[in-house]
Design a protein around this motif. Structure first.
Motif, PDB file in Angstrom:
ATOM      1  N   ALA A  92      31.086  52.408  41.935  1.00 51.93           N
ATOM      2  CA  ALA A  92      32.615  52.284  41.765  1.00 51.93           C
ATOM      3  C   ALA A  92      33.172  50.994  41.572  1.00 51.93           C
ATOM      4  CB  ALA A  92      32.984  52.777  43.467  1.00 51.93           C
ATOM      5  N   GLY A  93      32.140  49.925  41.769  1.00 53.01           N
ATOM      6  CA  GLY A  93      32.524  48.263  41.718  1.00 53.01           C
ATOM      7  C   GLY A  93      32.624  48.045  40.269  1.00 53.01           C
ATOM      8  N   ILE A  94      31.661  48.853  39.529  1.00 52.02           N
ATOM      9  CA  ILE A  94      31.507  48.615  38.227  1.00 52.02           C
ATOM     10  C   ILE A  94      32.723  49.334  37.337  1.00 52.02           C
ATOM     11  CG2 ILE A  94      30.374  49.075  35.930  1.00 52.02           C
ATOM     12  CD1 ILE A  94      27.710  49.380  37.708  1.00 52.02           C
ATOM     13  N   ALA A  95      33.173  50.336  37.680  1.00 51.73           N
ATOM     14  CA  ALA A  95      34.389  50.991  37.280  1.00 51.73           C
ATOM     15  C   ALA A  95      35.758  50.074  37.442  1.00 51.73           C
ATOM     16  CB  ALA A  95      34.589  52.418  37.773  1.00 51.73           C
ATOM     17  N   GLU A  96      35.785  49.411  38.802  1.00 52.63           N
ATOM     18  CA  GLU A  96      36.886  48.695  39.086  1.00 52.63           C
ATOM     19  C   GLU A  96      36.843  47.641  38.310  1.00 52.63           C
ATOM     20  OE1 GLU A  96      38.653  46.978  43.503  1.00 52.63           O
ATOM     21  OE2 GLU A  96      36.454  46.605  43.129  1.00 52.63           O
ATOM     22  N   TRP A  97      35.678  46.938  37.932  1.00 57.51           N
ATOM     23  CA  TRP A  97      35.450  45.838  37.114  1.00 57.51           C
ATOM     24  C   TRP A  97      36.186  46.246  35.732  1.00 57.51           C
ATOM     25  CZ3 TRP A  97      32.718  46.474  32.499  1.00 57.51           C
ATOM     26  CH2 TRP A  97      32.539  45.308  31.921  1.00 57.51           C
ATOM     27  N   ALA A  98      35.758  47.131  35.093  1.00 57.77           N
ATOM     28  CA  ALA A  98      36.325  47.717  33.898  1.00 57.77           C
ATOM     29  C   ALA A  98      37.920  47.914  33.762  1.00 57.77           C
ATOM     30  CB  ALA A  98      35.813  49.230  33.448  1.00 57.77           C
ATOM     31  N   ALA A  99      38.383  48.137  34.814  1.00 57.49           N
ATOM     32  CA  ALA A  99      39.737  48.257  34.779  1.00 57.49           C
ATOM     33  C   ALA A  99      40.438  46.884  34.894  1.00 57.49           C
ATOM     34  CB  ALA A  99      40.179  49.199  35.793  1.00 57.49           C
ATOM     35  N   MET A 100      39.682  46.093  35.639  1.00 54.09           N
ATOM     36  CA  MET A 100      40.349  44.647  35.916  1.00 54.09           C
ATOM     37  C   MET A 100      40.194  43.975  34.678  1.00 54.09           C
ATOM     38  SD  MET A 100      41.921  44.464  38.905  1.00 54.09           S
ATOM     39  CE  MET A 100      41.787  42.554  39.304  1.00 54.09           C
ATOM     40  N   ALA A 101      38.957  44.029  34.123  1.00 57.84           N
ATOM     41  CA  ALA A 101      38.537  43.380  32.803  1.00 57.84           C
ATOM     42  C   ALA A 101      39.823  43.889  31.582  1.00 57.84           C
ATOM     43  CB  ALA A 101      37.452  43.484  32.343  1.00 57.84           C
ATOM     44  N   ALA A 102      39.780  44.964  31.648  1.00 56.56           N
ATOM     45  CA  ALA A 102      41.041  45.451  30.602  1.00 56.56           C
ATOM     46  C   ALA A 102      42.249  44.956  30.748  1.00 56.56           C
ATOM     47  CB  ALA A 102      41.045  47.137  30.487  1.00 56.56           C
ATOM     48  N   LEU A 103      42.788  44.976  32.013  1.00 61.96           N
ATOM     49  CA  LEU A 103      43.902  44.274  32.365  1.00 61.96           C
ATOM     50  C   LEU A 103      44.078  42.850  32.219  1.00 61.96           C
ATOM     51  CD1 LEU A 103      45.147  46.525  35.392  1.00 61.96           C
ATOM     52  CD2 LEU A 103      46.218  46.426  33.188  1.00 61.96           C
ATOM     53  N   ASP A 104      42.910  42.294  32.289  1.00 62.38           N
ATOM     54  CA  ASP A 104      42.601  40.821  31.943  1.00 62.38           C
ATOM     55  C   ASP A 104      42.776  40.553  30.431  1.00 62.38           C
ATOM     56  OD1 ASP A 104      42.601  40.026  34.513  1.00 62.38           O
ATOM     57  OD2 ASP A 104      40.407  39.889  34.881  1.00 62.38           O
ATOM     58  N   GLY A 105      42.849  41.439  29.766  1.00 58.31           N
ATOM     59  CA  GLY A 105      43.006  41.221  28.122  1.00 58.31           C
ATOM     60  C   GLY A 105      41.598  41.320  27.414  1.00 58.31           C
ATOM     61  N   LYS A 106      40.783  41.925  28.204  1.00 59.59           N
ATOM     62  CA  LYS A 106      39.573  42.113  27.292  1.00 59.59           C
ATOM     63  C   LYS A 106      39.682  43.474  26.433  1.00 59.59           C
ATOM     64  CE  LYS A 106      37.132  38.956  29.392  1.00 59.59           C
ATOM     65  NZ  LYS A 106      36.512  37.774  28.592  1.00 59.59           N
ATOM     66  N   ASP A 107      39.537  43.328  25.156  1.00 54.46           N
ATOM     67  CA  ASP A 107      39.791  44.083  24.299  1.00 54.46           C
ATOM     68  C   ASP A 107      39.100  44.166  23.014  1.00 54.46           C
ATOM     69  OD1 ASP A 107      41.113  42.154  23.239  1.00 54.46           O
ATOM     70  OD2 ASP A 107      43.177  43.055  23.003  1.00 54.46           O
ATOM     71  N   GLY A 108      39.280  44.877  21.905  1.00 56.20           N
ATOM     72  CA  GLY A 108      38.460  44.737  20.558  1.00 56.20           C
ATOM     73  C   GLY A 108      37.122  44.870  20.964  1.00 56.20           C
ATOM     74  N   ARG A 109      36.182  43.834  20.527  1.00 56.29           N
ATOM     75  CA  ARG A 109      34.884  43.823  20.751  1.00 56.29           C
ATOM     76  C   ARG A 109      34.248  43.552  22.236  1.00 56.29           C
ATOM     77  NH1 ARG A 109      31.466  42.784  16.019  1.00 56.29           N
ATOM     78  NH2 ARG A 109      32.650  42.856  13.951  1.00 56.29           N
ATOM     79  N   GLU A 110      35.522  43.183  22.967  1.00 60.43           N
ATOM     80  CA  GLU A 110      35.222  42.921  24.599  1.00 60.43           C
ATOM     81  C   GLU A 110      35.599  44.055  25.279  1.00 60.43           C
ATOM     82  OE1 GLU A 110      36.935  39.047  25.157  1.00 60.43           O
ATOM     83  OE2 GLU A 110      34.823  38.099  24.850  1.00 60.43           O
ATOM     84  N   THR A 111      36.097  45.109  24.808  1.00 59.64           N
ATOM     85  CA  THR A 111      36.536  46.146  25.669  1.00 59.64           C
ATOM     86  C   THR A 111      35.552  46.568  26.658  1.00 59.64           C
ATOM     87  OG1 THR A 111      38.007  47.148  23.830  1.00 59.64           O
ATOM     88  CG2 THR A 111      37.191  48.752  25.624  1.00 59.64           C
TER      89      THR A 111
END
Length: 338
Positions: A92-111
């Motif tokens: 669950a923590g990894i999923a939460e990280w993915a959501a937060m990272a996406a909202l932090d602007g991680k996209d493209g090759r960093e999605t």
């Protein structure tokens, strides 16, 4: 892509013959290492407060005690071991990280892509089922809203099984849009077309139950004609993909016909939908039980974000699939033309 991963997820033991085994993550990491230079993020385990925002406290305590006592068969399909508690918190923590990272602007090759287990989309508010204990995508979605990082979140579930847990948790919630493309009649036999939400959440649940044998041509049509317009109208801040890969044509426990290249096309399409709506994008692993097909499909998703262009789909939407799409249109979702 940025992959989130934690060794604790390997400690969730389900038995030698169980399809949801630690070998899934081992195979994914090995396959990625053979073809790609991949670095992993090791997120913190989820805080219990975030779990309790989605799951009943008594159920959570019961699951913890069950693991402390050595685990066993929670039900006919869902198995835990002593370390499953830590694995579930990590997943669950990894999923939460993915959501937060996406909202932090991680996209493209960093999605971000959350590689956790046990999976989550069948877990309901007060029970485990279908290999799932904590509803990873639901916890991630609720977390970013509760923290004020997002006002609205959309979840697209392309696992071959309907994500009944995500649907149930958010069925009356206007801030979460849940869409599922799944095999009709398969476990857990939920997700009918007329299940569209209730109360303030009316119209925020979309189910697209295709018949066995459906190919990626219908999946792509559903994304273009149904999900894309609905998402544009909903205008989410974040799009999470509950990314199961058991609709693959060679997966051992389903009868759908999505090819490896087809998963590349689905990835390309959802990336475009996210871009068009201005939504951040993240992926959360769900099912997928043929190790070769699972690893090839995740590798394909990764390659699309690295610039690979999958071959255009030249198939046709079958008549049964077209009928399903038309029936979903008739439900009157905002933004979806009839």
């Amino acid at each position: 892509m940025n992959f989130g991963y934690c060794e604790s997820c390997l400690q969730h033991e389900t038995g030698k013959r169980h399809p949801e085994s630690p070998d899934r993550l081992r195979a994914i990491r090995q396959a990625l290492a053979e073809k790609h230079a991949v670095e992993y993020v090791v997120p913190d385990s989820v805080n219990l407060e975030r779990v309790h925002a989605v799951h009943d406290k008594e159920y959570v305590a019961e699951f913890e005690e069950f693991c402390q006592q050595g685990g066993g068969d929670w039900d006919a399909d869902t198995v835990a071991s002593e370390e499953s508690w830590k694995a579930a918190l990590a997943s669950a923590g990894i999923a939460e990280w993915a959501a937060m990272a996406a909202l932090d602007g991680k996209d493209g090759r960093e999605t971000p892509f959350a590689l956790g287990r046990p999976p989550g989309h069948h877990a309901v508010e007060d029970d485990a089922m279908g290999f799932c204990f904590f509803n990873n995508a639901a916890i991630a979605a609720r977390s970013v809203i509760d923290r004020g990082r997002a006002d609205r979140v959309a979840i697209l579930d392309w696992d071959v099984h309907h994500g009944n847990g995500i649907q149930d948790i958010f069925y009356d919630d206007e801030s979460i849009f849940y869409a599922s493309i799944h095999e009709d009649g398969l476990y857990p036999a939920t997700g009918t077309i007329d299940e569209t939400g209730t109360g303030e959440g009316e119209g925020t649940t979309m189910n697209i139950p295709f018949s066995p044998g459906t190919t990626q041509s219908a999946y792509l049509a559903a994304l273009t004609e149904l999900f894309g317009p609905a998402l544009d109208a909903f205008d989410p801040d974040l799009l999470l993909i509950s990314a199961g890969f058991d609709a693959h044509e060679h997966d051992p426990i389903s009868r759908m016909r999505v090819s490896t290249e087809g998963y590349g096309l689905l990835t390309k399409r959802v990336r475009q939908i996210a871009d068009d709506t201005g939504a951040a994008l993240g992926f959360v692993l769900e099912g997928g039980y043929g190790l070769d097909t699972l690893t090839a499909s995740i590798g394909m998703v990764h390659e699309v974000f690295s610039g690979y262009q999958p071959a255009p789909d030249d198939g046709e939407v079958s008549d049964p699939a077209r009928d399903v799409i038309d029936q979903v249109k008739a439900q009157g979702f905002i933004g979806v033309p009839e």
